[in-house]
Write a protein that holds these residues in place. Structure first.
Motif, PDB file in Angstrom:
ATOM      1  N   ALA A 259      -3.381   5.808   0.798  1.00 46.29           N
ATOM      2  CA  ALA A 259      -3.895   4.459   1.037  1.00 46.29           C
ATOM      3  C   ALA A 259      -5.411   4.456   1.186  1.00 46.29           C
ATOM      4  O   ALA A 259      -6.092   3.536   0.718  1.00 46.29           O
TER       5      ALA A 259
ATOM      6  N   ASP B  95      -1.216  -4.380   6.049  1.00 49.44           N
ATOM      7  CA  ASP B  95      -0.961  -3.067   6.648  1.00 49.44           C
ATOM      8  C   ASP B  95       0.413  -3.069   7.306  1.00 49.44           C
ATOM      9  O   ASP B  95       0.760  -3.997   8.043  1.00 49.44           O
TER      10      ASP B  95
ATOM     11  N   ARG C 119      -2.085  -8.786   0.543  1.00 46.55           N
ATOM     12  CA  ARG C 119      -2.012  -7.352   0.816  1.00 46.55           C
ATOM     13  C   ARG C 119      -2.104  -7.167   2.326  1.00 46.55           C
ATOM     14  O   ARG C 119      -2.791  -7.936   3.011  1.00 46.55           O
TER      15      ARG C 119
ATOM     16  N   THR D  59      -7.052   4.835  -2.350  1.00 44.24           N
ATOM     17  CA  THR D  59      -6.877   3.719  -3.287  1.00 44.24           C
ATOM     18  C   THR D  59      -7.182   2.358  -2.686  1.00 44.24           C
ATOM     19  O   THR D  59      -6.921   1.336  -3.314  1.00 44.24           O
ATOM     20  N   TYR D  60      -7.764   2.327  -1.480  1.00 41.77           N
ATOM     21  CA  TYR D  60      -8.006   1.044  -0.807  1.00 41.77           C
ATOM     22  C   TYR D  60      -8.902   0.149  -1.656  1.00 41.77           C
ATOM     23  O   TYR D  60      -8.628  -1.041  -1.846  1.00 41.77           O
TER      24      TYR D  60
ATOM     25  N   MET E  60      -6.924  -1.112  -4.744  1.00 41.93           N
ATOM     26  CA  MET E  60      -5.924  -2.140  -4.457  1.00 41.93           C
ATOM     27  C   MET E  60      -6.590  -3.492  -4.172  1.00 41.93           C
ATOM     28  O   MET E  60      -6.067  -4.545  -4.554  1.00 41.93           O
ATOM     29  N   ARG E  61      -7.736  -3.448  -3.522  1.00 42.70           N
ATOM     30  CA  ARG E  61      -8.466  -4.707  -3.303  1.00 42.70           C
ATOM     31  C   ARG E  61      -8.916  -5.302  -4.633  1.00 42.70           C
ATOM     32  O   ARG E  61      -8.798  -6.510  -4.862  1.00 42.70           O
TER      33      ARG E  61
ATOM     34  N   TYR F 250       0.823  -1.210   0.000  1.00 41.04           N
ATOM     35  CA  TYR F 250       0.000   0.000   0.000  1.00 41.04           C
ATOM     36  C   TYR F 250       0.858   1.262   0.000  1.00 41.04           C
ATOM     37  O   TYR F 250       1.989   1.262   0.499  1.00 41.04           O
TER      38      TYR F 250
ATOM     39  N   GLY G  33       4.602   2.808  -1.245  1.00 41.25           N
ATOM     40  CA  GLY G  33       4.636   1.349  -1.235  1.00 41.25           C
ATOM     41  C   GLY G  33       5.563   0.792  -2.297  1.00 41.25           C
ATOM     42  O   GLY G  33       6.202  -0.251  -2.104  1.00 41.25           O
TER      43      GLY G  33
END
Length: 642
Positions: A32, A57, A55, A35-36, A39-40, A26, A105
């Motif tokens: 983050a 944290d 993925r 774009t959460y 990214m998922r 991330y 990231g």
């Protein structure tokens, strides 16, 4: 997908049967949050192509243990990437691993790959090439936020070397010193055998990085990232970079030997369908998962599925089980942000409550965060839907099923709307604190193409304009023609009749007991009062939601005073999205005192909000002018100091 834990870090494993796996890294902070969802979706698309994906944290971010202020964060973040690679290899048995990172990231992925060695591939999405430049970028973001309407009354952070803040997320001195020394070209000189770079921000530096990698014998592919700007918008407006996702999928598929599906053979809709089918087995898991862990001494967090696996949440409790007898706190999403919350407020507040013996559930409502379904796009209509209120009610029932004496809702902005409607009809909800509630009811203002289908909301709160009138620089902008002074004057004039009408109805109700203009909005509070739900509306003093409150319930929400279980409070130095440190402390302290005073039978005092004296915030001349304006504004019930 299934949750995983390793060394206090929380993550998601998207299983697949292929020999090559991917670790997603991330970006930091606000990036983050934005774009959460994307990214998922990328993880689901890659898993649908046969590549298991992890993925996670970093320490002190997201749902992981720790805080960003702790020393050694930068080193811990690089180590966490290396540990994620080891976990993916051990869990799935993959032969090859690719690291894929966005912004900071990408930098962490490259540095970790350089230290690990043997990494097959590296995907860099607009990577941070220079730590010094990135710090300047964060400072610029903070200054930009200060100019936004929602930050008008926030407390400005001092310009210090102790930390750098952007949209409520901070990098502290220890991490800043490590980051300042980072130069990606120098520090990750041969990170992987194959590298894919997608970037449109700094072509000169990226070209130099690509040339450097090729000199080291690395196979490098360079592509533009034209969708970057739309991807990095705030979480509601963030758009999937489908072209970039296709490039990543095809580049990785070439490495695995899988035939590349061209657009005529497989569309993005097909990819989404495969990703959805991959996530379906998750629904077989109901209730608590066997991955509870201590996030700090005395505080336990447990990932949980609700409603048959459709919604996901984190149940945060003190180590003592005595907390289950008390009401539980239910935290719902702020807008389209995941359960983590703006500036990580959801996580910080849940653990702070647990230290006081109060359990909480921070939940992703349907379609948000890690709940089902995963979506490519969201709209305001989805955030302000009755389905969201139904989901919140379902989560409240889950808390009561755990043995709690009801649920106390906590929501901000759109989350406050969801909380209001859930509390008005769900018996499991016994209390609510609704922060900066913008709308009491909702109508569709955008069509299926996300275009306005009717008149947009008003320009802003009357209080905000009156405060602006006290600032000479605002008048200077009007004189120079840099702002629409005439438009604002027309808007304020148009509001006056409605305010006078509300004031008249309020006066008649107080003097004669006759209720005029009973609307759907008032029925909501009648239902709350009838059910005995202790409810507090908390507003920043200059928040736009105050305009809606006073339009419907009179000056300072006076018409709500007839409900003895409903209160309204105003708080200075509190921005709309609760990003600043002062605003977060104001809101958390208010909620804690409300909870103690309302649900502890030994204490029944009304929560208080610290109000900074006017003279302490303005110099003498401006203070006198402000008092003069506000004194006359109160006569028309237009405004008032909180």
């Amino acid at each position: 997908m299934r949750p995983v834990l390793f060394d206090g870090r929380f993550g998601w494993l998207h299983p697949a049967d292929g020999p090559s796996g991917v670790v997603l890294c991330y970006p930091f902070g606000y990036d983050a949050l934005c774009t959460y969802r994307g990214m998922r979706r990328l993880a689901e698309r890659l898993a649908a192509r046969g590549m298991p994906v992890l993925r996670f944290d970093y320490s002190g971010t997201g749902d992981a243990a720790g805080d960003a202020s702790e020393p050694g964060r930068w080193r811990a973040w690089i180590d966490s990437v290396k540990q994620a690679v080891a976990l993916l290899r051990e869990t799935t048995g993959v032969e090859r691993v690719t690291l894929c990172g966005l912004r900071l990231g990408g930098t962490l992925a490259a540095l970790a790959a350089q230290e690990l060695g043997g990494v097959d591939g590296l995907v860099l999405l607009a990577p941070v090439l220079s730590g010094k430049n990135y710090q300047r970028e964060l400072r610029a973001h903070y200054r930009q936020w200060l100019l936004m309407p929602g930050a008008l009354d926030c407390e400005v952070e001092p310009d210090t070397d102790a930390f750098v803040e952007a949209y409520g997320f901070r990098l502290y001195r220890d991490a800043l010193e490590s980051l300042r020394a980072v130069d990606l070209q120098r520090d990750a000189w041969r990170p992987a055998g194959r590298v894919l770079v997608l970037d449109s921000l700094d072509p000169v530096r990226v070209d130099a990085l690509v040339a450097h990698y090729r000199e080291q014998g690395v196979q490098v592919e360079r592509q533009s990232f034209d969708e970057y700007g739309k991807f990095m918008l705030e979480s509601l407006d963030s758009q999937m970079p489908l072209a970039a996702f296709r490039s990543i999928e095809d580049w990785l598929s070439c490495a695995t030997g899988e035939p590349v599906a061209h657009e005529s053979q497989a569309t993005d809709r097909d990819a989404d369908s495969r990703a959805g089918r991959l996530a379906e087995p998750m629904a077989d898991h109901i209730g608590e998962l066997a991955v509870c862990h201590f996030v700090e001494p005395g505080v336990i967090e447990t990932p949980v599925w609700l409603d048959g696996g459709r919604m996901f949440g984190i149940y945060c409790t003190p180590e003592s089980h005595a907390a289950t007898a008390a009401p539980g706190v239910l935290m719902v999403n702020t807008g389209a942000v995941s359960r983590i919350g703006n500036a990580r407020l959801g996580v910080r507040f849940a653990r702070r409550l647990a230290r006081q013996g109060i359990a909480s559930l921070r939940v992703d409502l349907g379609g948000l965060g890690d709940s089902q379904p995963s979506l490519d796009a969201l709209s305001l209509n989805a955030l302000y839907s009755q389905a969201g209120a139904d989901d919140a009610a379902c989560a409240a029932r889950w808390l009561t099923a755990r043995g709690h004496r009801g649920a106390v809702l906590f929501g901000i902005c759109a989350g406050a709307f969801v909380g209001l409607h859930a509390a008005s009809r769900e018996p499991a909800v016994i209390g609510a604190v609704l922060v900066n509630l913008q709308k009491f009811t909702w109508r569709n203002i955008r069509d299926k193409h996300r275009k306005p289908s009717g008149q947009e909301a008003a320009l802003g709160s009357t209080r905000r304009y009156l405060r602006s009138m006290c600032q000479p620089r605002k008048w200077l902008r009007v004189v120079r023609g840099q702002t629409g002074g005439l438009l604002v004057a027309r808007e304020l004039a148009a509001r006056l009749p409605a305010r006078l009408s509300t004031m008249l109805a309020d006066t008649i109700e107080r003097m004669c007991g006759i209720q005029l203009e009973l609307k759907d909005k008032q029925h909501l509070f009648t239902a709350l009062h009838a059910r005995g739900v202790d409810t507090r509306l908390l507003y920043g003093a200059l928040d736009e939601g105050v305009e809606e409150l006073e339009r419907n319930f009179g000056g300072r929400g006076g018409r709500l005073r007839r409900f003895d279980r409903i209160g309204v409070a105003f708080c200075e130095r509190t921005d709309h999205a609760i990003l600043s440190a002062r605003a977060q402390e104001n809101v958390m302290s208010y909620f804690e005192e409300f909870f103690r005073s309302t649900f502890d039978e030994t204490c029944w005092r009304e929560p208080s909000v610290a109000v900074e004296p006017l003279d302490a915030r303005l110099d003498g001349r401006h203070a006198r002018l402000t008092r003069w304006l506000l004194k006359r504004a109160r006569a028309f019930r237009l405004s008032g100091e909180a």
